[in-house]
Structure formats: structure tokens, C-alpha cells
Design an enzyme around this catalytic site. Structure first.
Site, PDB file in Angstrom:
ATOM      1  CB  THR A  85       9.626  43.761  66.038  1.00  0.00           C
ATOM      2  OG1 THR A  85      10.723  43.162  65.300  1.00  0.00           O
ATOM      3  CG2 THR A  85       8.329  43.435  65.351  1.00  0.00           C
ATOM      4  CB  THR A 121      12.165  39.689  63.364  1.00  0.00           C
ATOM      5  OG1 THR A 121      12.825  39.668  62.097  1.00  0.00           O
ATOM      6  CG2 THR A 121      12.770  38.620  64.271  1.00  0.00           C
ATOM      7  CD  GLU A 148      13.073  39.678  53.253  1.00  0.00           C
ATOM      8  OE1 GLU A 148      11.984  39.551  52.684  1.00  0.00           O
ATOM      9  OE2 GLU A 148      14.156  39.342  52.748  1.00  0.00           O
ATOM     10  CE  LYS A 208      15.450  37.767  60.602  1.00  0.00           C
ATOM     11  NZ  LYS A 208      15.050  38.889  59.838  1.00  0.00           N
ATOM     12  CG  ASN A 212      18.820  37.327  62.707  1.00  0.00           C
ATOM     13  OD1 ASN A 212      19.400  37.023  61.656  1.00  0.00           O
ATOM     14  ND2 ASN A 212      17.963  38.327  62.772  1.00  0.00           N
ATOM     15  CG  LEU A 254      34.117  31.714  61.589  1.00  0.00           C
ATOM     16  CD1 LEU A 254      35.070  30.544  61.314  1.00  0.00           C
ATOM     17  CD2 LEU A 254      33.739  31.710  63.072  1.00  0.00           C
ATOM     18  CB  CYS A 264      18.635  42.340  62.762  1.00  0.00           C
ATOM     19  SG  CYS A 264      17.530  43.107  61.578  1.00  0.00           S
ATOM     20  CE  LYS A 267      14.704  43.983  66.060  1.00  0.00           C
ATOM     21  NZ  LYS A 267      13.700  43.119  65.527  1.00  0.00           N
TER      22      LYS A 267
HETATM   23  C1  UDX Z   1      21.319  40.360  59.877  1.00  0.00           C
HETATM   24  C2  UDX Z   1      21.215  38.975  59.209  1.00  0.00           C
HETATM   25  O1  UDX Z   1      22.447  38.667  58.551  1.00  0.00           O
HETATM   26  C3  UDX Z   1      20.063  38.954  58.223  1.00  0.00           C
HETATM   27  O2  UDX Z   1      19.912  37.661  57.667  1.00  0.00           O
HETATM   28  C4  UDX Z   1      18.788  39.353  58.962  1.00  0.00           C
HETATM   29  O3  UDX Z   1      17.688  39.405  58.058  1.00  0.00           O
HETATM   30  C5  UDX Z   1      18.952  40.699  59.643  1.00  0.00           C
HETATM   31  O4  UDX Z   1      20.092  40.688  60.497  1.00  0.00           O
HETATM   32  P1  UDX Z   1      22.293  42.739  59.141  1.00  0.00           P
HETATM   33  O5  UDX Z   1      21.874  43.226  60.490  1.00  0.00           O
HETATM   34  O6  UDX Z   1      21.983  43.563  57.937  1.00  0.00           O
HETATM   35  O7  UDX Z   1      21.634  41.297  58.858  1.00  0.00           O
HETATM   36  O8  UDX Z   1      23.862  42.564  59.176  1.00  0.00           O
HETATM   37  P2  UDX Z   1      24.938  41.366  59.134  1.00  0.00           P
HETATM   38  O9  UDX Z   1      25.648  41.389  57.849  1.00  0.00           O
HETATM   39  O10 UDX Z   1      24.361  40.086  59.585  1.00  0.00           O
HETATM   40  O11 UDX Z   1      25.976  41.901  60.231  1.00  0.00           O
HETATM   41  C6  UDX Z   1      25.554  42.091  61.583  1.00  0.00           C
HETATM   42  C7  UDX Z   1      26.688  42.592  62.437  1.00  0.00           C
HETATM   43  O12 UDX Z   1      27.649  41.562  62.636  1.00  0.00           O
HETATM   44  C8  UDX Z   1      27.464  43.782  61.867  1.00  0.00           C
HETATM   45  O13 UDX Z   1      27.679  44.703  62.926  1.00  0.00           O
HETATM   46  C9  UDX Z   1      28.755  43.171  61.380  1.00  0.00           C
HETATM   47  O14 UDX Z   1      29.805  44.085  61.410  1.00  0.00           O
HETATM   48  C10 UDX Z   1      28.952  42.038  62.374  1.00  0.00           C
HETATM   49  N1  UDX Z   1      29.767  40.926  61.865  1.00  0.00           N
HETATM   50  C11 UDX Z   1      29.338  40.208  60.794  1.00  0.00           C
HETATM   51  C12 UDX Z   1      30.959  40.591  62.496  1.00  0.00           C
HETATM   52  O15 UDX Z   1      31.352  41.225  63.490  1.00  0.00           O
HETATM   53  N2  UDX Z   1      31.683  39.533  62.028  1.00  0.00           N
HETATM   54  C13 UDX Z   1      31.296  38.808  60.966  1.00  0.00           C
HETATM   55  O16 UDX Z   1      32.017  37.861  60.609  1.00  0.00           O
HETATM   56  C14 UDX Z   1      30.089  39.150  60.319  1.00  0.00           C
END
Ligand code: UDX
Length: 439
Positions: A85, A121, A148, A208, A212, A254, A264, A267
Site C-alpha cells: 500500500t 497496512t 503484520e 498497525k 508505526n 531512541l 513503512c 508513508k
Molecule cells: C517498521 C516497524 O518497526 C515494523 O513493526 C512494521 O511492521 C514495519 O515498519 P521497518 O520499516 O522494517 O519496520 O524498520 P524499523 O526497524 O522500524 O526502522 C525504521 C527506520 O527507523 C530505519 O530507517 C531505522 O534506521 C530508523 N531508526 C530505528 C532510527 O533512526 N532510530 C531508531 O532508534 C530505530
């Protein structure tokens, strides 16, 4: 149980193989013939640790097959919808055309008593609308929403060992039937005592986007603190450690730095704002606009920091960018902060060479005008500055002494606060990072 999975991207392909691992017989359907061919041959069409092993194992069981023809989904008791999506072009709202097409294509094979389960989502209200469509075209068929929460890089573990299961169910006897089918699908996971939240369609959809949004807010909160640290000379990494000891706050998510990207978080918060606007509740989510702004400012600040370190000008300077994926252990470059910064540096006159353990092919397709190298050493040869923008383990573990021999100038910018500042400084590098003291 016989199961179909519609859409075999990061979510669907992993889900399909995982359902086989749980004991079911699964057909994965995707409109992309190349993807289907790769999956049939046991090749992962994307980088995801552990997935290819899982795929090989589950294909060998004889209970997993893939097809580009939705007719193959006929006879399955449960049909999972796992299509993307994305953000609609030029708008904040989500593009639901793939979800709509997936459900419409299922109508041709769906039978009474079967269950359609949305995992994508979607904006709140979508499930109720699709449930109406299913009920009208195939009376007696059901629809549930089962969001999910998998993270890229941990997709296999997150799918097989989720921290919770959320069932968005229709009302009345239909709800009880849908719940029984989902319980049968997830029986081994439930047997471990995994929490299950039973709720309605709208709440499940919102779980969801709320999750996020919370994660994005947490990251932008610490990045806002990083901005203040930069203004005051305080240190955001120590600040995060110190506030993270409070269990109510927690240290995870953090990590200050370049901020969030990927397919994810960015968007989803935008689609959530757009949906709130349609519902007349936009005020409730105006803070997410600020979350988005803080996040995007980090990229601009990183470019400024590079200019500062490079004596005030990017023109003609050789810059090595370590990391292009939006996060480590992924080849996904959708809204990647690292690639965004690399491109901005290049557009502003620097000569940029990018490396990444998994995402070079994807990056080259999107930004052919950047230079690419296979290793950190090749990318950094003769560089005036090195920017670590995705915290892959191999970059965190670089030996600053040996690495210092390949560059022209020992200047490192740690975009993810992932390097050992003392070790790099001791090896003669000028170390700079977002929200950290320069000493
Ligand atoms: C995310 C959600 O965590 C997950 O539960 C959902 O299903 C899909 O979206 P994802 O996109 O795979 O998962 O990545 P995630 O590990 O959440 O990291 C997202 C972004 O945040 C990355 O660019 C990461 O570098 C950044 N990030 C993460 C930070 O800048 N600081 C942090 O402390 C954690």
C-alpha cells in the site's frame, strides 16, 4: 490447512513460507512472473537474512508452491492479502489499488465458509468496505484484518515468533468462525502463549498505524533532542542512555541519527494523517507533521555537517558514503535517508562514491549518476570525508587505523551514532555526529 497468500513481497513471501513451517499447505500468488520464477527456484527476490534457508526448507517439504495465476488459490480455506500500500503519487494518502485488485481477483475463487485475511497496512475503514464487497459477491465468505508487525532484517523471526497476534473480526457468528480459522492457522504460535487481541476491523487497522506512528514519534523525539544537543553542546547518545533506563521510556528506538526511512514508517504516518483529515479528525494527528519535519531536517543537517567538515564547500570534494539501504540487513532503499543524503551531496557538487553490502543494485537503478564501489575501502580510497549512513555491522567494526590509510583526509561523519568515537579519534580521525559533542 490449505492457505493462499496473495502478494509475495517482503511480507507475503515470508508469510507464505512461514505458514508452511507451521504445518500448512500454501500457494503464494504474485502478478510478477519473474518473482514467481525466483521463488519457485528457491531464490529470494530480496535480501532478508534467513529467508532463503526457510524458502529452501519449505519448498523441499512439497507443501509450498508459487503461481502467477490466482485460480491456483481455489480451494484454500484462508486467503491472506499481503500486497503493498505505497504512498499515492503527489499525495499523503495510501494507494489502495493493489489491495482492491487482490480482493477482487479472489472473488472469482472464493467460496462460502472461506476467510479472506488482510495483512497489508490500510487506512481505517478499508476492511469494513472490503467485507461488504466480499459479503455481496460471495455470501457466506468472511473477511478479517490481521495486521503484520514484521521488521525488515528480522522478517522470518518476527513472522514465526510475533510478540502479539491481532485479529480484527466481523461481528456475531461470522466473527466466531473467522476466529476459529485464524486460531487453526496460528495454533503453534498460540500454544506458546503469544498474546492474542480480538477486536473489530477498525481497531485492528488502527493498531498497525498507531504502532508505526508511535515508533516514528519516538525516533523524532530523540532527534529533536539531538537538535537541542547540537545547540547546547550536550550529547544525545548519553542523554538517550540516561532516559532509557526509565522503564516507562525504554532505550529501544531512541537511537538518534539520520532518522527513519523505509517502505513503512514514512508513508504510514502520512497515510494516517490523510485518513484523519478525511474523517474530520486531522487535529488529532497534526503532531505527526512535526514528526515528519524533524525527521526530514536530519537529512539536511547531515549535508550541512558534511559541508562544515569539508571546510565550507562540497564542490569537487570526494565523499565516501557507507550504506545505502534504509537500515542494515536490508537491500531496501525506499525513502532511504542514506541514499537521500548521498544524492544531495552529489547534487551540491561533491563527487560521491556509495557502497553497501546488499543495496548497490537497487541504488544504481534509482541513482545511476552516483559512483558505486563494492567495499568500504574502495569507496573511501582518496576520500576527503567518509559518511557512515547505514549502520551495517561491517562498518561498525571497521578498524579506524587501517581504514585511515586509504583515505586522503581522516574525517568521519557518523550518521547513525554507531561508531566507537574514542577509537576513531585515537586513530587520528576528525569525528562528527548528529547531536554529539565534537571533542
Ligand atoms: C517498521 C516497524 O518497526 C515494523 O513493526 C512494521 O511492521 C514495519 O515498519 P521497518 O520499516 O522494517 O519496520 O524498520 P524499523 O526497524 O522500524 O526502522 C525504521 C527506520 O527507523 C530505519 O530507517 C531505522 O534506521 C530508523 N531508526 C530505528 C532510527 O533512526 N532510530 C531508531 O532508534 C530505530
Amino acid at each position: 490447512m490449505e492457505i493462499s497468500v496473495i502478494g509475495c513481497g517482503y511480507l507475503g513471501a515470508v508469510h507464505a513460507a512461514s505458514m508452511v513451517e507451521l504445518g500448512h499447505e500454501v500457494v503464494g500468488i504474485d502478478v510478477d512472473e519473474r518473482r514467481v520464477a525466483a521463488l519457485r527456484a528457491g531464490r529470494a527476490p530480496f535480501y532478508e537474512p534467513g529467508f532463503e534457508e526457510l524458502l529452501g526448507r519449505t519448498l523441499a517439504s512439497g507443501r509450498l508452491r508459487f503461481s502467477a495465476d490466482v485460480a491456483e488459490a481455489a480451494g484454500a480455506r484462508v486467503h491472506f492479502v499481503c500486497v503493498g500500500t505505497p504512498q499515492r503519487h503527489g499525495e499523503y494518502a495510501a494507494d489502495l489499488r493493489f489491495v482492491q485488485a487482490a480482493v477482487e481477483s479472489l472473488l472469482g475463487v472464493l467460496e462460502p465458509g472461506q476467510l479472506v485475511v488482510g495483512k497489508s497496512t490500510v487506512p481505517v475503514g478499508t476492511a469494513a468496505r472490503l467485507a461488504g464487497l466480499v459479503a455481496e459477491k460471495v455470501p457466506g465468505a468472511l473477511l478479517a484484518w490481521n495486521p503484520e508487525f514484521l521488521r525488515e532484517g528480522f522478517a522470518v523471526a518476527d513472522t514465526l515468533h510475533p510478540d502479539r497476534l491481532v485479529y480484527g473480526l466481523p461481528g456475531g457468528v461470522d466473527g466466531a468462525l473467522a476466529e476459529r480459522l485464524l486460531d487453526a492457522v496460528y495454533a503453534p504460535i498460540l500454544a506458546r502463549g503469544t498474546p492474542k487481541v480480538r477486536t473489530d476491523h477498525a481497531t485492528a487497522e488502527m493498531v498497525k498505524t498507531a504502532a508505526n506512528s508511535f515508533l516514528a514519534t519516538k525516533i523524532s523525539f530523540i532527534n529533536a533532542m539531538a537538535e537541542l544537543c547540537e545547540a547546547t553542546g550536550a550529547d544525545v547518545a548519553q542523554l538517550a542512555d540516561a532516559i532509557g533506563y526509565d522503564e516507562r521510556i525504554g532505550r529501544r528506538f531512541l537511537n538518534a541519527g539520520l532518522g527513519f526511512g523505509g517502505g513503512c514508517l514514512p508513508k504510514d504516518i502520512r497515510a494516517f494523517m490523510a485518513r484523519a483529515g478525511e474523517l474530520g479528525a486531522d487535529q488529532a494527528l497534526t503532531f505527526l507533521r512535526e514528526v515528519d519535519n524533524i525527521n526530514m531536517r536530519r537529512r539536511i543537517r547531515m549535508v550541512e555537517l558534511a559541508r562544515e567538515v569539508l571546510d565550507g564547500s562540497l564542490l569537487g570534494k570526494h565523499v565516501a558514503v557507507l550504506g545505502a539501504a534504509f537500515k542494515p540487513d536490508s537491500d531496501d532503499i525506499r525513502d532511504s535517508p542514506a541514499l537521500n543524503v548521498a544524492a544531495q551531496l552529489q547534487l551540491q557538487g561533491a563527487v560521491v562514491c556509495v557502497t553497501d553490502p546488499a543495496a548497490i543494485d537497487n541504488s544504481r537503478r534509482q541513482w545511476p549518476q552516483l559512483d558505486y564501489a563494492a567495499t568500504a575501502e574502495e569507496a573511501a580510497a582518496g576520500a576527503d570525508a567518509v559518511l557512515v549512513l547505514t549502520e551495517w555491522r561491517q562498518y561498525r567494526e571497521l578498524d579506524p587505523v587501517a581504514f585511515g590509510r586509504v583515505v586522503a583526509q581522516r574525517r568521519v561523519l557518523d550518521g547513525r551514532n554507531a561508531l566507537d568515537r574514542e577509537a576513531w579519534t585515537a586513530a587520528g580521525w576528525t569525528y562528527r555526529a548528529l547531536g554529539r559533542r565534537t571533542d
